[in-house]
Design an enzyme around this catalytic site. Structure first.
Site, PDB file in Angstrom:
ATOM      1  N   TYR A   4       0.364  -8.631   4.543  1.00 39.41           N
ATOM      2  CA  TYR A   4       0.570  -8.767   3.107  1.00 39.41           C
ATOM      3  C   TYR A   4       1.897  -9.458   2.785  1.00 39.41           C
ATOM      4  O   TYR A   4       1.989 -10.226   1.819  1.00 39.41           O
ATOM      5  CB  TYR A   4       0.517  -7.399   2.430  1.00 39.41           C
ATOM      6  CG  TYR A   4      -0.876  -6.958   2.058  1.00 39.41           C
ATOM      7  CD1 TYR A   4      -1.412  -7.243   0.812  1.00 39.41           C
ATOM      8  CD2 TYR A   4      -1.669  -6.257   2.949  1.00 39.41           C
ATOM      9  CE1 TYR A   4      -2.694  -6.839   0.456  1.00 39.41           C
ATOM     10  CE2 TYR A   4      -2.954  -5.855   2.623  1.00 39.41           C
ATOM     11  CZ  TYR A   4      -3.461  -6.144   1.379  1.00 39.41           C
ATOM     12  OH  TYR A   4      -4.729  -5.748   1.046  1.00 39.41           O
ATOM     13  N   HIS A  61       0.828  -1.213   0.000  1.00 38.03           N
ATOM     14  CA  HIS A  61       0.000   0.000   0.000  1.00 38.03           C
ATOM     15  C   HIS A  61       0.852   1.248   0.000  1.00 38.03           C
ATOM     16  O   HIS A  61       0.509   2.256   0.625  1.00 38.03           O
ATOM     17  CB  HIS A  61      -0.970   0.014   1.198  1.00 38.03           C
ATOM     18  CG  HIS A  61      -2.070  -0.987   1.089  1.00 38.03           C
ATOM     19  ND1 HIS A  61      -2.883  -1.322   2.146  1.00 38.03           N
ATOM     20  CD2 HIS A  61      -2.481  -1.749   0.048  1.00 38.03           C
ATOM     21  CE1 HIS A  61      -3.753  -2.235   1.768  1.00 38.03           C
ATOM     22  NE2 HIS A  61      -3.528  -2.506   0.496  1.00 38.03           N
ATOM     23  N   ARG A  72      -3.656  -2.880   9.466  1.00 37.39           N
ATOM     24  CA  ARG A  72      -4.976  -2.927  10.090  1.00 37.39           C
ATOM     25  C   ARG A  72      -5.274  -4.282  10.728  1.00 37.39           C
ATOM     26  O   ARG A  72      -6.209  -4.405  11.526  1.00 37.39           O
ATOM     27  CB  ARG A  72      -6.057  -2.584   9.069  1.00 37.39           C
ATOM     28  CG  ARG A  72      -6.250  -3.608   7.955  1.00 37.39           C
ATOM     29  CD  ARG A  72      -7.237  -3.100   6.923  1.00 37.39           C
ATOM     30  NE  ARG A  72      -7.616  -4.075   5.923  1.00 37.39           N
ATOM     31  CZ  ARG A  72      -6.983  -4.285   4.778  1.00 37.39           C
ATOM     32  NH1 ARG A  72      -5.878  -3.574   4.508  1.00 37.39           N
ATOM     33  NH2 ARG A  72      -7.405  -5.176   3.902  1.00 37.39           N
TER      34      ARG A  72
END
Length: 841
Positions: free
Chosen positions: A281, A272, A335
């Site tokens: 990720y 991101h 998150r």
């Protein structure tokens, strides 16, 4: 092995790519055979083989696969209007549609498991029920492009195609016999939904087609090509060539396709654009590329030998330092910190990838991976359940590693080490008995990540928040989602925050994002503006970095407001922005202590400010004691006071932390029972009440500037804390210009210089901004330096007094004698915060 993106992309456009992707097959028959091998490998990876599934260690996995499939079949039986599965309404909820496709894959998988449940394995009726459901979903909810693509782009481009593609792989023969039209129909639709790409294919210039996302998309397209047989060879080769770019080490000074997502030379991983993301990720990328090695093994499409060393480096330098006794640290989860299933489960996923990778490694590298798998399993404070592995084949290989007495359990790094992940503004410091993890931020790296109702109160997680992991403790009782639920978001350990109340994104805007497509910045769900100002805003300071010297380290950061506050005049009137408090901070990472200095702590907006020295939570029934002493030596009993030291001890967990206050100021100590729902940090969490006893030590002040100095002493007893009264630690400077400490027992001087010009600390002159460590002992002096701004060309350090000669030095270091002593020049141009060292005699 470091493979630069520039080198790799050059190879991909020349004959050098043939080292990884061999030439096209000579005939259509060979191409079809290669595709058939891909399909067979993929089924074996996910469903197992007759040999693997006959082993007793896979029994629990097979049982779980069958039970999952039966539960979804029951849910299909109970589905209502506009549902395929009960409880998953379709038509406007893209998450429900994505989940429905995932459930169909689970059912299809159970029908292809060799030696699986007798009522499922080979059951044609169940397989055709899945195929009929796929046809229904396509007709009603996926085919119409004008109605699709609402909600989260990920579901349409990655989530749904992943489930559909793997289901097709499992049911290829039955599809050919029953609904041969469904494969080309779906592939055409999935290509059309690849809107972040170009002409229905990957676009390496797209901000969506990077890192783990790119690996997911390209793996799907490899499998889709295999399903198409000989006609899919070009699709496979193009997808594989695209996926190869994720193996390249990101060079931040020479970006390709403006992409910052991926692995960096110092072990950092970013997704991101600016989020430190190894534990989420990064984990997904590791899994996907290792699976690619497995599904293409022996197919003629790829020779993975050149890629295996790259992935080995990811595990050694990127993942291993971030795992403490089987727990993935909070600082690299984005998150996902608010999810209730992270931590130990994250590490099981990484271990599975390491097990598979070991099978493709040789010699010492293979032994190192196998030894690390044993080490993680033996040191984890939660049982590592191999039934959670994706592949039965991995379970068998894992069992074999544990049974191999020729390979000893061993970590991939020293027990005592410090790691500066400067490319993602993070630090990890490890010693026997504890690990310390620090989250910094800057104008390069996000302060936090919020998205999709996850991590609802993240505001200060990148403002020097730290996590002290203590050996022997179940980390679910110390951190994880319950930590964020129980501890105030304004009082996370290490955080300096203004006294104010902030509101979550759903509270502010009534949805999981800010919507304003008519504004010039075009705020929609996945827009660049949403990313920059809502989902993962960066800071506005440049100074955030650190230096390492052997097992010691120093880190520093200038705290700032985020880029939303800085851009407030450009943003819509109804968009809420928050201003941060000010602070200049350093963390000095030693053996027994982590020393924290803070200067310029205050608030120009006139608000009161609090600095959290620590925050820990425990079960209400745990035996927790707090003891301490005032600065005059008398015992502390309770309340706010000018403490010399404080000790938190949890006898139930057999853990303790000491706090030594090196500057005089009132310390507030709280120890209260808190009850909150897990849903306060994530809307999808169960509405389960968490009741915890929360300890907090904090420094409260008004808006005027203040300075603090204290040390965390893991595992300390009272006698050890009392000894600091005349002990080895001294603060040499604590201002917004220079912060420095000295530890006489270690012969170590550590300094952070924040401003330009010469700074002096105990006979060491530093050309700032810079991070510097100087250690003297055994007749030698070793100096390490780094540039915490990432912008400088050189840093100089002057050792006043004698002229010293270099014994060893990095290539970029020069030494010369000057009138004042020894001048050391460190060439830090384009090293991105890397530490440079020299040893002198």
């Amino acid at each position: 092995m470091e493979l630069t993106r520039r080198r790799l992309l050059s190879a991909l456009s020349a004959a050098g790519v043939l080292a990884v992707v061999p030439p096209r097959f000579a005939s259509a028959a060979e191409s079809a055979a290669g595709s058939a091998s891909v399909l067979a490998n993929t089924v074996a990876v996910f469903a197992g083989t007759p040999e693997s599934n006959a082993r007793p260690e896979t029994a629990a996995k097979l049982t779980a696969m069958a039970a999952t499939a039966r539960s979804w079949l029951t849910a299909m039986d109970g589905a209502g209007a506009n549902e395929l599965f009960a409880g998953l309404p379709l038509g406007t909820n893209d998450a429900s549609l994505n989940t429905s496709y995932a459930h169909l894959y689970d059912i299809a998988l159970a029908t292809r498991v060799p030696g699986g449940a007798s009522d499922l394995t080979g059951n044609q009726a169940v397989q055709r029920r899945v195929i009929d459901a796929l046809a229904l979903l396509h007709e009603r909810y996926f085919a119409d492009q004008s109605k699709g693509y609402y909600g989260n782009w990920f579901n349409w481009e990655i989530g749904i195609p992943t489930s559909v593609t793997k289901t097709f792989v499992l049911l290829t023969d039955e599809l050919a016999a029953y609904r041969p039209d469904l494969i080309p129909t779906y592939i055409a639709s999935m290509d059309a939904y690849l809107r972040a790409g170009r002409n229905g294919d990957v676009d390496l210039d797209s901000r969506f087609h990077t890192g783990a996302n790119l690996a997911d998309i390209t793996t799907n397209r490899i499998l889709q090509g295999a399903i198409l047989g000989a006609a899919g060879e070009d699709r496979i080769r193009k997808a594989l060539t695209d996926q190869l770019t994720v193996f390249a080490t990101i060079d931040p000074y020479h970006l390709q396709h403006d992409n910052t997502d991926g692995h960096y030379a110092d072990g950092s991983f970013i997704q991101h654009d600016s989020v430190a993301y190894t534990g989420s990720y990064g984990k997904a990328l590791l899994t996907r590329v290792v699976q690619t090695l497995k599904i293409l093994d022996g197919t003629g499409y790829m020779d993975g030998n050149a890629l295996v060393p790259v992935v080995q480096t990811w595990v050694r330098d990127g993942f291993a330092p971030l795992i403490f006794e089987g727990w993935m640290m909070e600082i690299v989860k984005g998150r996902a910190v608010s999810r209730t299933t992270t931590g130990y489960a994250d590490v099981a996923t990484i271990v599975e990838a390491a097990v598979d990778l070991a099978g493709y490694s040789t010699g010492a590298e293979a032994d190192a991976l196998r030894g690390w798998v044993k080490f993680v399993r033996g040191n984890s404070r939660a049982a590592l359940n191999p039934a959670s592995f994706v592949s039965p084949l991995s379970i068998v290989a894992y069992t074999a590693i544990l049974a191999d007495t020729t390979v000893p359990a061993a970590d991939l790094g020293a027990t005592s080490r410090t790691v500066a992940f400067n490319a993602m503004d993070k630090n990890v410091h490890r010693r026997p008995g504890y690990a310390f993890a620090l989250a910094r931020s800057s104008d390069r790296i996000s302060k936090y990540e919020y998205m999709s109702g996850e991590n609802l109160m993240p505001w200060f997680q990148g403002d020097g928040a730290y996590y002290l992991y203590l050996s022997g403790q179940d980390q679910t009782q110390a951190f994880g989602a319950d930590y964020y639920a129980a501890v105030s978001p304004y009082a996370l350990a290490g955080v300096t925050a203004p006294v104010e109340e902030r509101r979550t994104i759903p509270e502010l805007y009534g949805t999981a994002w800010y919507e304003n497509p008519s504004h010039p910045l075009n705020f929609t769900s996945s827009s660049e503006s949403q990313n920059a100002y809502v989902y993962f805003p960066t800071g506005t300071n440049r100074h955030s970095g650190g230096v390492t010297l052997g097992a010691y380290g120093a880190a520093s950061m200038v705290q700032s407001s985020d880029n939303a506050w800085a851009s407030r005049d450009l943003l819509p009137d109804d968009f809420t922005v928050y201003r941060n408090a000010s602070a200049t901070k350093s963390w000095f990472l030693l053996d027994d202590e982590i020393v924290v200095l803070a200067a310029g702590v205050g608030d120009e907006a006139g608000r009161d400010v609090t600095t959290a020295v620590d925050a820990r939570h425990a079960a209400v029934t745990d035996q927790v004691t707090l003891t301490g002493a005032l600065r005059d030596g008398t015992l502390w009993t309770s309340g706010e006071a000018d403490l010399r030291w404080l000790r938190y001890a949890n006898a139930t967990q057999r853990t303790a932390v000491g706090y030594v206050f090196l500057s005089a100021q009132p310390v507030r100590v709280d120890h209260t029972v808190v009850t909150r729902s897990r849903r306060v940090v994530r809307t999808a969490n169960p509405d389960t009440a968490v009741t915890r006893r929360v300890f907090g030590a904090s420094l409260a002040q008004g808006p005027a500037s203040a300075a603090y100095a204290y040390a965390l002493v893991p595992g300390a007893d009272e006698a050890r804390l009392r000894a600091y009264d005349g002990g080895p630690l001294s603060v040499l400077a604590n201002t917004v210009r220079l912060q420095a400490v000295k530890h006489t027992g270690l012969g170590l001087t550590a300094a952070s210089a924040f401003t330009e010009g010469r700074h002096e600390a105990a006979g060491v002159g530093i050309d700032g901004p810079a991070s510097v460590l100087v250690q003297t002992g055994g007749g030698v002096t070793t100096v390490a330096a780094a540039d915490p701004t990432m912008d400088r060309s050189s840093v100089s350090v002057l050792l006043r007094g004698r002229r010293l000669a270099p014994v060893s030095q990095d290539e970029r270091v020069t030494v010369r004698g000057v009138t004042q002593g020894t001048l050391i020049e460190f060439d830090v141009r384009e090293v991105y915060g890397r530490s440079l060292r020299v040893t002198l005699r």
